[in-house]
Design a protein around this motif. Structure first.
Motif, mmCIF file in Angstrom:
data_model
loop_
_atom_site.group_PDB
_atom_site.id
_atom_site.type_symbol
_atom_site.label_atom_id
_atom_site.label_comp_id
_atom_site.label_asym_id
_atom_site.label_seq_id
_atom_site.Cartn_x
_atom_site.Cartn_y
_atom_site.Cartn_z
ATOM 1 N N LEU A 29 0.835 -1.213 0.000
ATOM 2 C CA LEU A 29 0.000 0.000 0.000
ATOM 3 C C LEU A 29 0.865 1.257 0.000
ATOM 4 C CD1 LEU A 29 -2.809 -0.998 2.511
ATOM 5 C CD2 LEU A 29 -3.084 -0.554 0.071
ATOM 6 N N MET A 30 1.910 1.249 0.831
ATOM 7 C CA MET A 30 2.780 2.424 0.904
ATOM 8 C C MET A 30 3.581 2.597 -0.387
ATOM 9 S SD MET A 30 4.036 2.371 4.875
ATOM 10 C CE MET A 30 4.537 0.656 4.867
ATOM 11 N N ASP A 31 3.999 1.490 -0.994
ATOM 12 C CA ASP A 31 4.740 1.570 -2.252
ATOM 13 C C ASP A 31 3.878 2.136 -3.381
ATOM 14 O OD1 ASP A 31 7.003 0.591 -1.057
ATOM 15 O OD2 ASP A 31 6.757 -1.458 -1.823
ATOM 16 N N SER A 32 2.559 1.954 -3.271
ATOM 17 C CA SER A 32 1.663 2.499 -4.291
ATOM 18 C C SER A 32 1.221 3.926 -3.961
ATOM 19 C CB SER A 32 0.451 1.591 -4.493
ATOM 20 O OG SER A 32 -0.326 1.531 -3.328
ATOM 21 N N GLY A 33 1.820 4.526 -2.921
ATOM 22 C CA GLY A 33 1.581 5.936 -2.621
ATOM 23 C C GLY A 33 0.506 6.223 -1.598
ATOM 24 N N HIS A 34 0.071 5.211 -0.862
ATOM 25 C CA HIS A 34 -0.951 5.418 0.176
ATOM 26 C C HIS A 34 -0.259 5.534 1.530
ATOM 27 C CE1 HIS A 34 -4.135 4.598 -2.653
ATOM 28 N NE2 HIS A 34 -3.512 3.484 -3.019
ATOM 29 N N TYR A 35 -0.372 6.726 2.127
ATOM 30 C CA TYR A 35 0.281 6.962 3.419
ATOM 31 C C TYR A 35 -0.706 7.326 4.526
ATOM 32 C CZ TYR A 35 4.520 6.882 0.687
ATOM 33 O OH TYR A 35 5.527 6.495 -0.151
ATOM 34 N N ARG A 36 -1.967 7.381 4.205
ATOM 35 C CA ARG A 36 -3.004 7.580 5.219
ATOM 36 C C ARG A 36 -3.727 6.255 5.388
ATOM 37 N NH1 ARG A 36 -5.916 13.333 4.214
ATOM 38 N NH2 ARG A 36 -4.102 14.626 4.634
ATOM 39 N N LEU A 37 -3.437 5.582 6.493
ATOM 40 C CA LEU A 37 -3.948 4.233 6.713
ATOM 41 C C LEU A 37 -4.782 4.165 7.978
ATOM 42 C CD1 LEU A 37 -0.686 2.196 5.989
ATOM 43 C CD2 LEU A 37 -2.514 2.757 4.386
ATOM 44 N N VAL A 38 -5.917 3.471 7.886
ATOM 45 C CA VAL A 38 -6.729 3.134 9.049
ATOM 46 C C VAL A 38 -6.748 1.617 9.140
ATOM 47 C CG1 VAL A 38 -9.026 3.140 10.062
ATOM 48 C CG2 VAL A 38 -8.189 5.183 8.904
ATOM 49 N N LEU A 39 -6.248 1.090 10.251
ATOM 50 C CA LEU A 39 -6.259 -0.350 10.470
ATOM 51 C C LEU A 39 -7.413 -0.711 11.392
ATOM 52 C CD1 LEU A 39 -2.480 -1.177 11.071
ATOM 53 C CD2 LEU A 39 -3.735 -1.069 8.927
ATOM 54 N N ASP A 40 -8.384 -1.460 10.846
ATOM 55 C CA ASP A 40 -9.488 -1.968 11.650
ATOM 56 C C ASP A 40 -9.029 -3.304 12.224
ATOM 57 O OD1 ASP A 40 -11.740 -3.045 12.762
ATOM 58 O OD2 ASP A 40 -13.026 -2.732 11.021
ATOM 59 N N ILE A 41 -8.684 -3.312 13.511
ATOM 60 C CA ILE A 41 -8.165 -4.528 14.135
ATOM 61 C C ILE A 41 -9.179 -5.131 15.104
ATOM 62 C CG2 ILE A 41 -5.745 -3.907 13.808
ATOM 63 C CD1 ILE A 41 -5.641 -3.028 16.712
ATOM 64 N N GLY A 42 -10.445 -4.871 14.858
ATOM 65 C CA GLY A 42 -11.497 -5.416 15.716
ATOM 66 C C GLY A 42 -11.533 -6.930 15.735
ATOM 67 N N GLY A 43 -11.070 -7.560 14.663
ATOM 68 C CA GLY A 43 -11.078 -9.013 14.588
ATOM 69 C C GLY A 43 -9.769 -9.662 14.980
ATOM 70 N N VAL A 44 -8.827 -8.869 15.484
ATOM 71 C CA VAL A 44 -7.525 -9.425 15.890
ATOM 72 C C VAL A 44 -7.665 -10.027 17.285
ATOM 73 C CG1 VAL A 44 -5.129 -8.868 16.443
ATOM 74 C CG2 VAL A 44 -6.219 -7.837 14.449
ATOM 75 N N THR A 45 -7.265 -11.289 17.403
ATOM 76 C CA THR A 45 -7.396 -11.987 18.685
ATOM 77 C C THR A 45 -6.098 -12.044 19.471
ATOM 78 O OG1 THR A 45 -6.985 -14.093 17.561
ATOM 79 C CG2 THR A 45 -9.289 -13.423 17.845
ATOM 80 N N PHE A 46 -4.966 -11.826 18.789
ATOM 81 C CA PHE A 46 -3.662 -11.912 19.456
ATOM 82 C C PHE A 46 -2.681 -11.023 18.717
ATOM 83 C CE2 PHE A 46 0.554 -13.907 19.818
ATOM 84 C CZ PHE A 46 0.691 -13.928 21.196
ATOM 85 N N LEU A 47 -1.846 -10.309 19.447
ATOM 86 C CA LEU A 47 -0.828 -9.443 18.861
ATOM 87 C C LEU A 47 0.507 -9.734 19.542
ATOM 88 C CD1 LEU A 47 -0.197 -7.033 16.947
ATOM 89 C CD2 LEU A 47 -0.656 -5.538 18.894
ATOM 90 N N SER A 48 1.445 -10.288 18.779
ATOM 91 C CA SER A 48 2.753 -10.625 19.341
ATOM 92 C C SER A 48 3.726 -9.465 19.138
ATOM 93 C CB SER A 48 3.308 -11.882 18.669
ATOM 94 O OG SER A 48 3.716 -11.582 17.351
ATOM 95 N N SER A 49 4.933 -9.655 19.612
ATOM 96 C CA SER A 49 5.956 -8.618 19.441
ATOM 97 C C SER A 49 6.287 -8.412 17.972
ATOM 98 C CB SER A 49 7.220 -8.994 20.215
ATOM 99 O OG SER A 49 7.726 -10.236 19.761
ATOM 100 N N ALA A 50 6.169 -9.457 17.158
ATOM 101 C CA ALA A 50 6.402 -9.314 15.714
ATOM 102 C C ALA A 50 5.344 -8.408 15.092
ATOM 103 C CB ALA A 50 6.400 -10.680 15.037
ATOM 104 N N GLY A 51 4.110 -8.540 15.541
ATOM 105 C CA GLY A 51 3.031 -7.674 15.061
ATOM 106 C C GLY A 51 3.228 -6.236 15.505
#
Length: 111
Positions: free
Chosen positions: A35-57
């Motif tokens: 997305l960033m390589d195609s010139g999109h720098y305004r990002l909204v991440l909907d993480i409502g469905g994320v159940t686990f976030l590790s240090s890599a994430g």
């Protein structure tokens, strides 16, 4: 993990569902980098469905946040943050860095 994105007038809305761990973080990183390589720098991440976030994430989130904010090009906003993920961000001290919103509409409208 499942990632979908849709281009909106003000930004790109990225929906992420599932676990973000060591095996799925590279996939998320590639999707956001594309997305960033195609010139999109305004990002909204909907993480409502994320159940686990590790240090890599967390590393992917921080590196994406740094890239989109470089040269004042854009920003990264989080929407629908689950309580457990919010606790993880709070424990790591990253709550202050990521603008968090309770809905996609609020997050997209903040741009």
């Amino acid at each position: 993990m499942e990632i979908t994105s849709s281009e909106l007038k003000r930004c790109v809305l990225v929906n992420i569902n599932g676990r973000i761990d060591g095996s799925s973080a590279p996939e998320m990183e590639q999707a956001l980098k594309a997305l960033m390589d195609s010139g999109h720098y305004r990002l909204v991440l909907d993480i409502g469905g994320v159940t686990f976030l590790s240090s890599a994430g967390i590393r992917v989130l921080v590196s994406t946040w740094k890239t989109v904010r470089r040269f004042n090009r854009g920003d990264l906003r989080l929407a629908n943050v689950p309580p457990r993920i919010s606790e993880v961000l709070d424990l790591t001290g990253l709550n202050d860095h990521f603008a968090q919103f309770s809905s996609n509409v609020e997050a997209v409208g903040s741009f």
